[in-house]
Design a protein around this motif. Structure first.
Motif, mmCIF file in Angstrom:
data_model
loop_
_atom_site.group_PDB
_atom_site.id
_atom_site.type_symbol
_atom_site.label_atom_id
_atom_site.label_comp_id
_atom_site.label_asym_id
_atom_site.label_seq_id
_atom_site.Cartn_x
_atom_site.Cartn_y
_atom_site.Cartn_z
ATOM 1 N N ARG A 97 40.175 45.945 36.584
ATOM 2 C CA ARG A 97 40.665 44.657 36.111
ATOM 3 C C ARG A 97 41.601 43.983 37.114
ATOM 4 O O ARG A 97 41.738 42.757 37.119
ATOM 5 C CB ARG A 97 41.353 44.815 34.749
ATOM 6 C CG ARG A 97 42.607 45.657 34.756
ATOM 7 C CD ARG A 97 43.278 45.639 33.380
ATOM 8 N NE ARG A 97 44.481 46.443 33.331
ATOM 9 C CZ ARG A 97 44.509 47.719 32.986
ATOM 10 N NH1 ARG A 97 43.377 48.346 32.671
ATOM 11 N NH2 ARG A 97 45.641 48.396 32.944
ATOM 12 N N GLU A 98 42.226 44.792 37.974
ATOM 13 C CA GLU A 98 43.131 44.221 38.970
ATOM 14 C C GLU A 98 42.369 43.597 40.133
ATOM 15 O O GLU A 98 42.937 42.825 40.915
ATOM 16 C CB GLU A 98 44.066 45.323 39.503
ATOM 17 C CG GLU A 98 44.967 45.933 38.435
ATOM 18 C CD GLU A 98 45.681 47.173 38.943
ATOM 19 O OE1 GLU A 98 45.324 47.648 40.049
ATOM 20 O OE2 GLU A 98 46.586 47.674 38.249
ATOM 21 N N TYR A 99 41.091 43.938 40.275
ATOM 22 C CA TYR A 99 40.302 43.467 41.417
ATOM 23 C C TYR A 99 39.220 42.459 41.032
ATOM 24 O O TYR A 99 38.478 42.001 41.894
ATOM 25 C CB TYR A 99 39.651 44.660 42.127
ATOM 26 C CG TYR A 99 40.591 45.382 43.062
ATOM 27 C CD1 TYR A 99 40.502 45.213 44.436
ATOM 28 C CD2 TYR A 99 41.581 46.238 42.565
ATOM 29 C CE1 TYR A 99 41.358 45.878 45.303
ATOM 30 C CE2 TYR A 99 42.443 46.902 43.411
ATOM 31 C CZ TYR A 99 42.327 46.721 44.781
ATOM 32 O OH TYR A 99 43.188 47.373 45.642
ATOM 33 N N LYS A 130 43.731 42.892 48.558
ATOM 34 C CA LYS A 130 42.660 43.284 47.645
ATOM 35 C C LYS A 130 41.318 42.707 48.095
ATOM 36 O O LYS A 130 40.289 43.397 48.094
ATOM 37 C CB LYS A 130 42.976 42.829 46.220
ATOM 38 C CG LYS A 130 44.174 43.531 45.596
ATOM 39 C CD LYS A 130 44.483 42.960 44.219
ATOM 40 C CE LYS A 130 45.728 43.615 43.625
ATOM 41 N NZ LYS A 130 46.093 43.007 42.333
ATOM 42 N N THR A 159 49.375 37.350 47.500
ATOM 43 C CA THR A 159 49.300 38.520 46.627
ATOM 44 C C THR A 159 47.874 39.076 46.517
ATOM 45 O O THR A 159 47.685 40.208 46.066
ATOM 46 C CB THR A 159 49.786 38.165 45.214
ATOM 47 O OG1 THR A 159 49.057 37.017 44.738
ATOM 48 C CG2 THR A 159 51.280 37.839 45.232
ATOM 49 N N ASP A 160 46.870 38.290 46.930
ATOM 50 C CA ASP A 160 45.468 38.708 46.774
ATOM 51 C C ASP A 160 44.826 39.156 48.077
ATOM 52 O O ASP A 160 43.749 39.758 48.057
ATOM 53 C CB ASP A 160 44.632 37.556 46.200
ATOM 54 C CG ASP A 160 45.064 37.170 44.795
ATOM 55 O OD1 ASP A 160 45.613 38.040 44.103
ATOM 56 O OD2 ASP A 160 44.853 36.006 44.406
ATOM 57 N N ALA A 213 43.616 52.224 42.156
ATOM 58 C CA ALA A 213 43.136 50.872 41.871
ATOM 59 C C ALA A 213 42.383 50.831 40.545
ATOM 60 O O ALA A 213 41.653 51.755 40.195
ATOM 61 C CB ALA A 213 42.230 50.395 43.003
ATOM 62 N N ARG A 214 42.558 49.740 39.813
ATOM 63 C CA ARG A 214 41.870 49.545 38.541
ATOM 64 C C ARG A 214 40.988 48.308 38.633
ATOM 65 O O ARG A 214 41.354 47.317 39.247
ATOM 66 C CB ARG A 214 42.895 49.380 37.412
ATOM 67 C CG ARG A 214 43.774 50.598 37.216
ATOM 68 C CD ARG A 214 44.777 50.361 36.109
ATOM 69 N NE ARG A 214 45.636 51.532 35.905
ATOM 70 C CZ ARG A 214 46.614 51.579 35.012
ATOM 71 N NH1 ARG A 214 46.854 50.526 34.231
ATOM 72 N NH2 ARG A 214 47.352 52.668 34.891
#
Length: 455
Positions: free
Chosen positions: A272-274, A241, A237-238, A269-270
């Protein structure tokens, strides 16, 4: 093959002399020379070296399956390799690629208490949370952060002695300018170091051949290897990114404002997600993160914006290898490092600060009134702004930080550039190649400010 002299060699010899030594974990990015250094140390100091690579020798991942007692582990290893000799007091057990068998860390408590065998673990820590290892082995291990070769190690490879390098520091400590010959010679070595970086295999190729031939291809292959490791070790899932962040680093460094902006990495993209993607690359030793200070004041730790940062490559040779072919040709043919918005000089000074012992990098930028500083470090009492100039130009921000009463923790500054050693009453000027000595200089700074000077 003659091995390159590394600082980890000095550390390992000191570790061996300590009668209370604990199991050691050597951390760092991939392919920086960890394995070769431990092997050479083992050959010099032990009658028996047991080396287990958890990537290449998958069968050994099961040696902890029925307990972590030392005798149980030794018995399981001997079942798989009965010819190996375990001689109490004369054996080094080297667990390599720790990231593929993190439960190995749990055994370090037993080895620390047992004390019959010395244990060294090594790994890139890609794809695992070091906090897990920390909790499993707390109080029963010692850590060593290893990097690609720093400029001092590069000079060793070029044949320079410790005495000659100490002479560089003497110039710095006494504020004695270099002669034109000294300046031109050291800047020549520094430009070579910038172009190829400090990855040991690349440095050895350059030293052995006496030219850049083949080094760019090797660096580009290392970049591909890093991407392959991301796809291998990151969670499914990562992966996308992490790869997106990694691939965009040169693009942001090419801008005047080098702040890394997640919103421009992927549509919608945000930040906090990265955050996890950036932390993954940082923990793997692949990037150096430089955070923007919230306020120009002490302390540094905790006084920064976690969402406002720059990302630098851990090795400047890899940054240069990531550029397009036209930039490559310009850099190698003309040594024109200043064309890339100062990013190369920033990257290498940040890299040299990290390698010299600064655990975290910090910068500052605000728009009204405009004020920007590349890095901040500290001495015992004060906050020290560090400016990196790709070209000789104005230093308005450096002067303002020192002069304005609102920045009371700043008393003086440091400017790195293609300039000789100097002190103008407010800041020190040093050539780039002395950045690896800055931490020592600030600790030992021995010339007080003359009366009447404004610091």
């Amino acid at each position: 093959m003659e091995l390159l002299k590394r600082k980890v060699d000095i550390f390992l010899d000191k570790w061996k002399r300590n009668p209370q030594r604990k199991p050691l974990i050597i951390k760092g990015a991939r392919q920086i020379g960890k394995t070769e250094s431990v092997r050479a140390f083992g050959r010099r100091n032990y009658a028996s070296v047991i080396e287990i690579n958890f990537v290449l020798q998958k069968k050994f991942r099961a040696i902890f399956s029925n307990g972590y007692e030392v005798d149980t582990i030794i018995k399981n290893i001997s079942l798989l390799e009965p010819s190996w000799k375990f001689i109490p007091g004369k054996t080094l057990i080297f667990f390599d690629e720790l990231q593929r068998c993190p439960e190995c860390a749990t055994s370090l408590k037993s080895f620390n208490q047992d004390r019959r065998y010395d244990v060294i673990c090594s790994g890139s820590l890609m794809g695992i949370h070091y906090e897990e290892i920390e909790s499993n082995a707390v109080g029963n291990k010692e850590d060593y952060d290893m990097f690609s070769m720093d400029f001092e190690e590069f000079l060793w490879a070029e044949g320079y002695t410790d005495g000659q390098i100490e002479d560089l520091y003497t110039h710095m400590a006494t504020l004695t300018p270099f002669s034109e010959l000294e300046m031109q010679t050291m800047m020549g070595h520094f430009r070579d170091y910038m172009a190829i970086g400090g990855m040991p295999e690349v440095v050895k190729m350059f030293i052995d051949n006496g030219h850049f031939g083949g080094t760019l291809d090797l660096l580009k292959q290392l970049l591909k290897d890093y991407e392959e490791d991301i796809t291998k070790y990151a969670r499914e899932t990562d992966k996308a990114k992490i790869l997106a962040v990694y691939r965009h680093i040169p693009a942001f460094l090419a801008k005047d404002n080098k702040k890394f902006q997640i919103s421009k990495v992927a549509k919608g993209a945000r930040s906090r997600e990265y955050i996890g993607a950036v932390e993954w690359l940082e923990n793997a030793g692949v990037v150096n993160t430089c955070y923007c200070l919230g306020n120009v004041e002490l302390p540094l730790k905790g006084n920064y914006d976690a969402g406002n940062y720059k990302l630098y490559y851990h090795d400047t040779g890899l940054l240069i290898a990531s550029l397009d072919d036209e930039a490559q040709e310009d850099l190698r043919a003309n040594k024109n490092f200043g064309t890339y918005k100062g990013a190369i000089y920033e990257n290498i000074v940040g890299e040299m600060l990290r390698k010299s012992g600064y655990e975290q990098l910090y910068f500052y930028k605000k728009d009204n009134p405009p004020l920007e500083m590349d890095f901040f470090v500290r001495d015992a009492d004060t906050l020290v702004p560090v400016e990196v100039k790709a070209k000789d130009g104005a230093t308005a921000s450096l002067n303002n930080l020192i002069d304005w009463p609102s920045y009371g923790d700043v008393h003086y500054g440091v400017k790195f550039g293609y300039k000789n050693i100097g002190w103008g009453g407010k800041y020190y000027t040093f050539p780039y190649f002395l950045a690896f000595l800055l931490k020592r200089f600030l600790k030992e700074r021995r010339h007080p400010v003359p009366p009447g000077d404004i610091l």
